[in-house]
Design a protein around this motif. Structure first.
Motif, PDB file in Angstrom:
ATOM      1  N   VAL A 161      12.190   6.507   6.329  1.00 14.78           N
ATOM      2  CA  VAL A 161      12.194   7.941   6.632  1.00 14.78           C
ATOM      3  C   VAL A 161      10.870   8.563   6.241  1.00 14.78           C
ATOM      4  O   VAL A 161      10.200   9.201   7.042  1.00 14.78           O
ATOM      5  CB  VAL A 161      13.367   8.658   5.927  1.00 14.78           C
ATOM      6  CG1 VAL A 161      13.314  10.152   6.225  1.00 14.78           C
ATOM      7  CG2 VAL A 161      14.696   8.061   6.348  1.00 14.78           C
ATOM      8  N   ALA A 162      10.445   8.339   4.985  1.00 11.57           N
ATOM      9  CA  ALA A 162       9.220   8.991   4.511  1.00 11.57           C
ATOM     10  C   ALA A 162       7.976   8.175   4.853  1.00 11.57           C
ATOM     11  O   ALA A 162       6.862   8.632   4.646  1.00 11.57           O
ATOM     12  CB  ALA A 162       9.305   9.214   3.002  1.00 11.57           C
ATOM     13  N   LYS A 163       8.159   6.948   5.389  1.00 13.96           N
ATOM     14  CA  LYS A 163       7.044   6.085   5.811  1.00 13.96           C
ATOM     15  C   LYS A 163       6.008   5.916   4.703  1.00 13.96           C
ATOM     16  O   LYS A 163       4.815   6.162   4.878  1.00 13.96           O
ATOM     17  CB  LYS A 163       6.347   6.664   7.066  1.00 13.96           C
ATOM     18  CG  LYS A 163       7.291   7.022   8.186  1.00 13.96           C
ATOM     19  CD  LYS A 163       7.498   5.851   9.123  1.00 13.96           C
ATOM     20  CE  LYS A 163       8.236   6.292  10.368  1.00 13.96           C
ATOM     21  NZ  LYS A 163       9.462   5.553  10.580  1.00 13.96           N
ATOM     22  N   LEU A 164       6.504   5.527   3.539  1.00 13.80           N
ATOM     23  CA  LEU A 164       5.646   5.394   2.374  1.00 13.80           C
ATOM     24  C   LEU A 164       5.000   4.021   2.378  1.00 13.80           C
ATOM     25  O   LEU A 164       5.653   3.026   2.678  1.00 13.80           O
ATOM     26  CB  LEU A 164       6.528   5.544   1.134  1.00 13.80           C
ATOM     27  CG  LEU A 164       5.880   5.988  -0.142  1.00 13.80           C
ATOM     28  CD1 LEU A 164       5.401   7.431  -0.009  1.00 13.80           C
ATOM     29  CD2 LEU A 164       6.902   5.889  -1.255  1.00 13.80           C
ATOM     30  N   GLY A 165       3.704   3.948   2.022  1.00  9.29           N
ATOM     31  CA  GLY A 165       3.038   2.658   1.959  1.00  9.29           C
ATOM     32  C   GLY A 165       2.892   2.176   0.528  1.00  9.29           C
ATOM     33  O   GLY A 165       2.729   2.967  -0.401  1.00  9.29           O
ATOM     34  N   THR A 166       2.995   0.879   0.319  1.00  8.70           N
ATOM     35  CA  THR A 166       2.825   0.341  -1.031  1.00  8.70           C
ATOM     36  C   THR A 166       1.683  -0.668  -1.059  1.00  8.70           C
ATOM     37  O   THR A 166       1.675  -1.599  -1.842  1.00  8.70           O
ATOM     38  CB  THR A 166       4.118  -0.344  -1.520  1.00  8.70           C
ATOM     39  OG1 THR A 166       4.550  -1.237  -0.492  1.00  8.70           O
ATOM     40  CG2 THR A 166       5.190   0.650  -1.833  1.00  8.70           C
ATOM     41  N   GLY A 167       0.693  -0.509  -0.167  1.00 14.10           N
ATOM     42  CA  GLY A 167      -0.455  -1.403  -0.179  1.00 14.10           C
ATOM     43  C   GLY A 167      -0.083  -2.803   0.281  1.00 14.10           C
ATOM     44  O   GLY A 167       0.776  -2.983   1.148  1.00 14.10           O
ATOM     45  N   SER A 168      -0.704  -3.779  -0.381  1.00 13.79           N
ATOM     46  CA  SER A 168      -0.518  -5.157   0.064  1.00 13.79           C
ATOM     47  C   SER A 168       0.823  -5.737  -0.397  1.00 13.79           C
ATOM     48  O   SER A 168       1.330  -6.681   0.193  1.00 13.79           O
ATOM     49  CB  SER A 168      -1.658  -6.025  -0.478  1.00 13.79           C
ATOM     50  OG  SER A 168      -1.690  -5.921  -1.894  1.00 13.79           O
ATOM     51  N   THR A 169       1.399  -5.182  -1.498  1.00 18.06           N
ATOM     52  CA  THR A 169       2.663  -5.700  -2.016  1.00 18.06           C
ATOM     53  C   THR A 169       3.806  -5.239  -1.127  1.00 18.06           C
ATOM     54  O   THR A 169       3.833  -4.076  -0.728  1.00 18.06           O
ATOM     55  CB  THR A 169       2.914  -5.169  -3.439  1.00 18.06           C
ATOM     56  OG1 THR A 169       1.675  -5.068  -4.100  1.00 18.06           O
ATOM     57  CG2 THR A 169       3.864  -6.059  -4.204  1.00 18.06           C
ATOM     58  N   PRO A 170       4.761  -6.122  -0.795  1.00 22.65           N
ATOM     59  CA  PRO A 170       5.922  -5.663  -0.021  1.00 22.65           C
ATOM     60  C   PRO A 170       6.659  -4.551  -0.773  1.00 22.65           C
ATOM     61  O   PRO A 170       6.726  -4.567  -2.010  1.00 22.65           O
ATOM     62  CB  PRO A 170       6.793  -6.914   0.087  1.00 22.65           C
ATOM     63  CG  PRO A 170       5.930  -8.061  -0.298  1.00 22.65           C
ATOM     64  CD  PRO A 170       4.824  -7.529  -1.130  1.00 22.65           C
ATOM     65  N   TYR A 171       7.218  -3.590   0.005  1.00 18.45           N
ATOM     66  CA  TYR A 171       7.910  -2.468  -0.628  1.00 18.45           C
ATOM     67  C   TYR A 171       9.028  -2.957  -1.546  1.00 18.45           C
ATOM     68  O   TYR A 171       9.206  -2.459  -2.652  1.00 18.45           O
ATOM     69  CB  TYR A 171       8.486  -1.530   0.432  1.00 18.45           C
ATOM     70  CG  TYR A 171       9.233  -0.365  -0.177  1.00 18.45           C
ATOM     71  CD1 TYR A 171       8.544   0.772  -0.597  1.00 18.45           C
ATOM     72  CD2 TYR A 171      10.606  -0.412  -0.364  1.00 18.45           C
ATOM     73  CE1 TYR A 171       9.212   1.823  -1.179  1.00 18.45           C
ATOM     74  CE2 TYR A 171      11.287   0.626  -0.944  1.00 18.45           C
ATOM     75  CZ  TYR A 171      10.582   1.752  -1.356  1.00 18.45           C
ATOM     76  OH  TYR A 171      11.246   2.783  -1.952  1.00 18.45           O
ATOM     77  N   ALA A 172       9.791  -3.969  -1.075  1.00 20.36           N
ATOM     78  CA  ALA A 172      10.926  -4.443  -1.869  1.00 20.36           C
ATOM     79  C   ALA A 172      10.466  -4.943  -3.231  1.00 20.36           C
ATOM     80  O   ALA A 172      11.056  -4.603  -4.258  1.00 20.36           O
ATOM     81  CB  ALA A 172      11.659  -5.556  -1.124  1.00 20.36           C
ATOM     82  N   VAL A 173       9.389  -5.724  -3.263  1.00 11.08           N
ATOM     83  CA  VAL A 173       8.915  -6.277  -4.532  1.00 11.08           C
ATOM     84  C   VAL A 173       8.375  -5.164  -5.417  1.00 11.08           C
ATOM     85  O   VAL A 173       8.702  -5.069  -6.608  1.00 11.08           O
ATOM     86  CB  VAL A 173       7.828  -7.343  -4.266  1.00 11.08           C
ATOM     87  CG1 VAL A 173       7.210  -7.802  -5.571  1.00 11.08           C
ATOM     88  CG2 VAL A 173       8.423  -8.510  -3.508  1.00 11.08           C
ATOM     89  N   SER A 174       7.565  -4.306  -4.814  1.00 13.49           N
ATOM     90  CA  SER A 174       6.968  -3.215  -5.580  1.00 13.49           C
ATOM     91  C   SER A 174       8.043  -2.323  -6.200  1.00 13.49           C
ATOM     92  O   SER A 174       7.959  -1.946  -7.364  1.00 13.49           O
ATOM     93  CB  SER A 174       6.064  -2.404  -4.647  1.00 13.49           C
ATOM     94  OG  SER A 174       5.731  -1.187  -5.253  1.00 13.49           O
ATOM     95  N   THR A 175       9.075  -2.012  -5.410  1.00 16.79           N
ATOM     96  CA  THR A 175      10.108  -1.102  -5.915  1.00 16.79           C
ATOM     97  C   THR A 175      11.035  -1.805  -6.899  1.00 16.79           C
ATOM     98  O   THR A 175      11.423  -1.235  -7.910  1.00 16.79           O
ATOM     99  CB  THR A 175      10.904  -0.532  -4.738  1.00 16.79           C
ATOM    100  OG1 THR A 175       9.992   0.096  -3.857  1.00 16.79           O
ATOM    101  CG2 THR A 175      11.920   0.490  -5.218  1.00 16.79           C
ATOM    102  N   LEU A 176      11.354  -3.058  -6.611  1.00 15.09           N
ATOM    103  CA  LEU A 176      12.239  -3.784  -7.524  1.00 15.09           C
ATOM    104  C   LEU A 176      11.574  -3.965  -8.889  1.00 15.09           C
ATOM    105  O   LEU A 176      12.234  -3.881  -9.931  1.00 15.09           O
ATOM    106  CB  LEU A 176      12.605  -5.144  -6.922  1.00 15.09           C
ATOM    107  CG  LEU A 176      13.852  -5.802  -7.516  1.00 15.09           C
ATOM    108  CD1 LEU A 176      15.041  -4.867  -7.421  1.00 15.09           C
ATOM    109  CD2 LEU A 176      14.158  -7.100  -6.797  1.00 15.09           C
ATOM    110  N   ALA A 177      10.244  -4.156  -8.892  1.00 17.11           N
ATOM    111  CA  ALA A 177       9.515  -4.280 -10.158  1.00 17.11           C
ATOM    112  C   ALA A 177       9.711  -3.036 -11.008  1.00 17.11           C
ATOM    113  O   ALA A 177       9.804  -3.111 -12.237  1.00 17.11           O
ATOM    114  CB  ALA A 177       8.037  -4.503  -9.882  1.00 17.11           C
TER     115      ALA A 177
END
Lengths: 257, 407
Positions: A52-68
């Motif tokens: 929805v918000a189309k947020l980018g997390t750079g090179s790290t996948p969103y799932a990994v970045s957020t789960l961390a």
């Protein structure tokens, strides 16, 4: 109080074990809940922030970045959620048995530590499956978790003592956790927050823990000291206040509870 | 050596449960500062459960605590056990304390018997390894081995208190605080506990024993205190204190006003140790005891005033309960034609062949077919005094006549 806690460490261990068994007794999926909670949060977060918000997390996948970030957050939320009511929920023991009351909230933090270990294993699996891998900087994680642990113990001791006298806290905690989740960069990276609000984000001691966890687990960088300092100071202040207030008022628990 | 030293202790509780109170949240030293600055605000809505009590118990002795409900007995034990802190004064104890403050012991309902035993021991500072050695003995002592892995919520109160007592035997306390716990066990288990407590005392343990079962207090303890409204009204040898306590109960006037049988009233009667029930149709209005010499060794005259609203025939029944609530004797009158309306009758009892102690009379009025119309356990007690000698001249519940002859 610290020495007495050490003398009764068997009690803390015993209570932790019991609480852990009890939490999932007479439930269908048992300790799968420890995995399901971060997964479900991750699912909802990824729907809102990524799609929805189309947020980018750079090179790290969103799932990994957020789960961390979700791993330390879930530890915080379960500890505080269960810990604050720990003394009041053990009313029958508190009014009848002499034992260091601090064992009750500590055992709740203990069960959250067990959940944390399960969530970490889950993170490892996800990181490997998505191909992101676990960077060497993950060795910093114990330090971050230790800072968080100190902070959590402080908050839980303060909260569980205040809750004995004013049950308002029981109602306030879920609300407070909900709001805290939104203002902490868990489901979005700190970089997505507007720069002029950065000061406010740093005033939140949890920001340093969560954002640094994202750094050491996701992007593979060493922790940012500027981020960590406020967390460390906040943790120490909360710990001292919590231990002091709990120790000063615990003699009164049995009368008021 | 003094095992328990309580000096000038006052414990103030707040009355009622309502809103949270800000004054309770204040940590020291702010609580003391505000208490000095605003004594009125601080004392509002409070009562003293224990009022300036001083008490010393030597190690290796046993002390009984008697008093009516709400006299502060449990509060005193809680103060000694450090479950709660005194408002003023100091409590000092030396030695490991084991406490059983009520039948529920503080067990967790969802944990199994075994888990609860471990937890209770851990709360008394006894580690897992020590307990692992004792756990089988505990369940053997409590005679509930088959329930070791059943959640405590499926236990009866009696079984829970068995487990509580058995666990305490394993943690080797030096000071033992027991509040009414034996009352829920059956006679066999009670006997077992009493035997264990005897051994405990012989090995130098200190025992504080609270019970409404005066017979048990008499057999378990050498000295006793009598608490009333948070103050010690009597202390000394158990026999003397119990006699004094009994006299005070004896002088209570029986209730003579017309009693409404509401649930609330029944509860308040039960709380005072007074029980009254029956199907109705006739009621006891007044029961009066006259003892010419007042020492229970002379004939006793009981006059009963009653009112009958149903049936013309009635039988009357008078019996006596001992300190442990056991019926020790009584009489049932022949069926009498009483007619409707009020009336009265008398009954004379020959000197009661009873050992010294406190006895509670029960008077009832029955229909001719035996249906209980009104059954009243009086609050007033009949006291049979001893001759004041340290060794009782009777054993058992009945005073028999003997002649000793040295040949």
């Amino acid at each position: 109080m610290l020495r007495q806690t050490w003398r009764y460490r068997d009690l803390v261990v015993s209570l932790t074990r019991r609480q852990y068994q009890l939490r999932y007794r007479q439930s269908f999926i048992g300790f799968t809940w420890a995995i399901l909670t971060p997964i479900a949060t991750l699912g909802a977060a990824s729907l809102v922030f990524r799609h929805v918000a189309k947020l980018g997390t750079g090179s790290t996948p969103y799932a990994v970045s957020t789960l961390a970030a979700l791993v330390p957050w879930t530890f915080f939320a379960t500890s505080v959620g269960f810990g604050v009511v720990a003394v009041v929920n053990s009313q029958s023991m508190v009014t009848r048995l002499p034992f260091p009351r601090v064992a009750l909230p500590l055992s709740m933090v203990g069960t959250a530590v067990l959940d944390l270990l399960i969530a970490l294993a889950l993170f490892a699996v996800v990181a490997v499956l998505t191909g992101a891998g676990i960077p060497a900087s993950a060795a910093w994680l114990p330090l971050l978790l230790f800072v968080e642990f100190v902070m959590v113990v402080g908050i839980v001791l303060l909260g569980s003592a205040v809750n004995v006298f004013a049950r308002d806290l029981r109602m306030a905690v879920p609300l407070f956790l909900q709001m805290w989740l939104l203002v902490t960069p868990v489901m979005y990276p700190l970089s997505a927050a507007p720069h002029r609000l950065r000061g406010w984000f740093l005033a939140n001691p949890l920001t340093g823990v969560v954002e640094n966890a994202r750094r050491v687990l996701g992007t593979g960088r060493a922790p940012d000291v500027h981020l960590l300092m406020p967390a460390l100071v906040g943790a120490l202040v909360l710990f001292v206040i919590g231990v002091w207030y709990f120790g000063a008022t615990e003699r009164r628990f049995a009368d008021v509870i | 050596m003094t095992a328990i030293d309580v000096s000038n202790v006052t414990k103030t509780y707040r009355a009622g449960v309502g809103k949270a109170r800000f004054r309770e949240m204040l940590p020291p030293p702010f609580d003391r500062l505000t208490a000095t600055a605003f004594p009125h605000w601080w004392r509002k809505n409070t009562f003293d459960a224990i009022d300036d009590v001083t008490l010393a118990v030597q190690s290796g002795t046993s002390l009984g605590i008697v008093g009516h409900n709400g006299a502060g007995k449990t509060t005193l034990l809680k103060l000694i056990a450090c479950v709660t802190a005194p408002t003023r004064g100091t409590v000092k104890t030396s030695g490991r304390i084991g406490s059983l403050l009520d039948a529920l012991v503080g067990f967790h309902p969802d944990l199994t018997g075994r888990e609860n035993a471990y937890l209770l021991a851990a709360m008394h500072g006894c580690g897992r390894r020590t307990m692992a050695k004792h756990i089988d003995n505990i369940f053997a002592f409590a005679e509930i081995s088959s329930l070791a892995d059943t959640p405590l919520k499926r236990f009866s109160a009696g079984m829970a208190s068995r487990l509580g007592f058995a666990t305490l035997t394993a943690i080797e306390p030096e000071i033992l605080l027991i509040d009414e716990i034996l009352a829920v066990g059956d006679a066999n288990f009670q006997r077992k506990c009493v035997d264990w407590l005897d051994g405990f005392r012989r090995n130098g343990g200190t025992l504080l024993f609270v019970s409404h079962n005066l017979a048990l207090v008499r057999s378990m303890t050498r000295s006793a205190i009598w608490l009333d409204h948070g103050r010690i009204l009597g202390r000394g040898e158990t026999a003397d204190v119990l006699a004094e306590y009994g006299r005070a109960m004896e002088s209570r006037e029986p209730e003579s006003r017309v009693v409404k049988r509401t649930a609330n009233h029944r509860r308040s009667m039960a709380a005072r140790g007074e029980y009254r029930w029956g199907v109705g149709g006739a009621r006891l209005e007044r029961v009066h005891f006259s003892e010419p010499n007042g020492d229970g060794r002379h004939a006793l005259e009981i006059s009963i005033a009653y009112e009958v609203t149903e049936g013309d025939d009635a039988r009357f029944c008078i019996s006596f309960l001992d300190e442990s609530g056991r019926e020790i004797g009584g009489t049932v009158s022949p069926s009498m034609t009483v007619g409707r309306g009020s009336g009265s009758l008398r009954c004379a009892i020959e000197p009661l062949p009873l050992r010294p102690g406190i006895y509670f009379p029960v008077v009832s009025i029955l229909a001719s077919d035996g249906v209980v119309r009104d059954h009243w356990r009086l609050e007033r007690a009949v006291v049979v005094n001893g001759n004041g000698e340290p060794l009782p001249d009777f054993l058992g519940p009945v005073a028999m006549s003997f002649a000793w002859d040295q040949s």
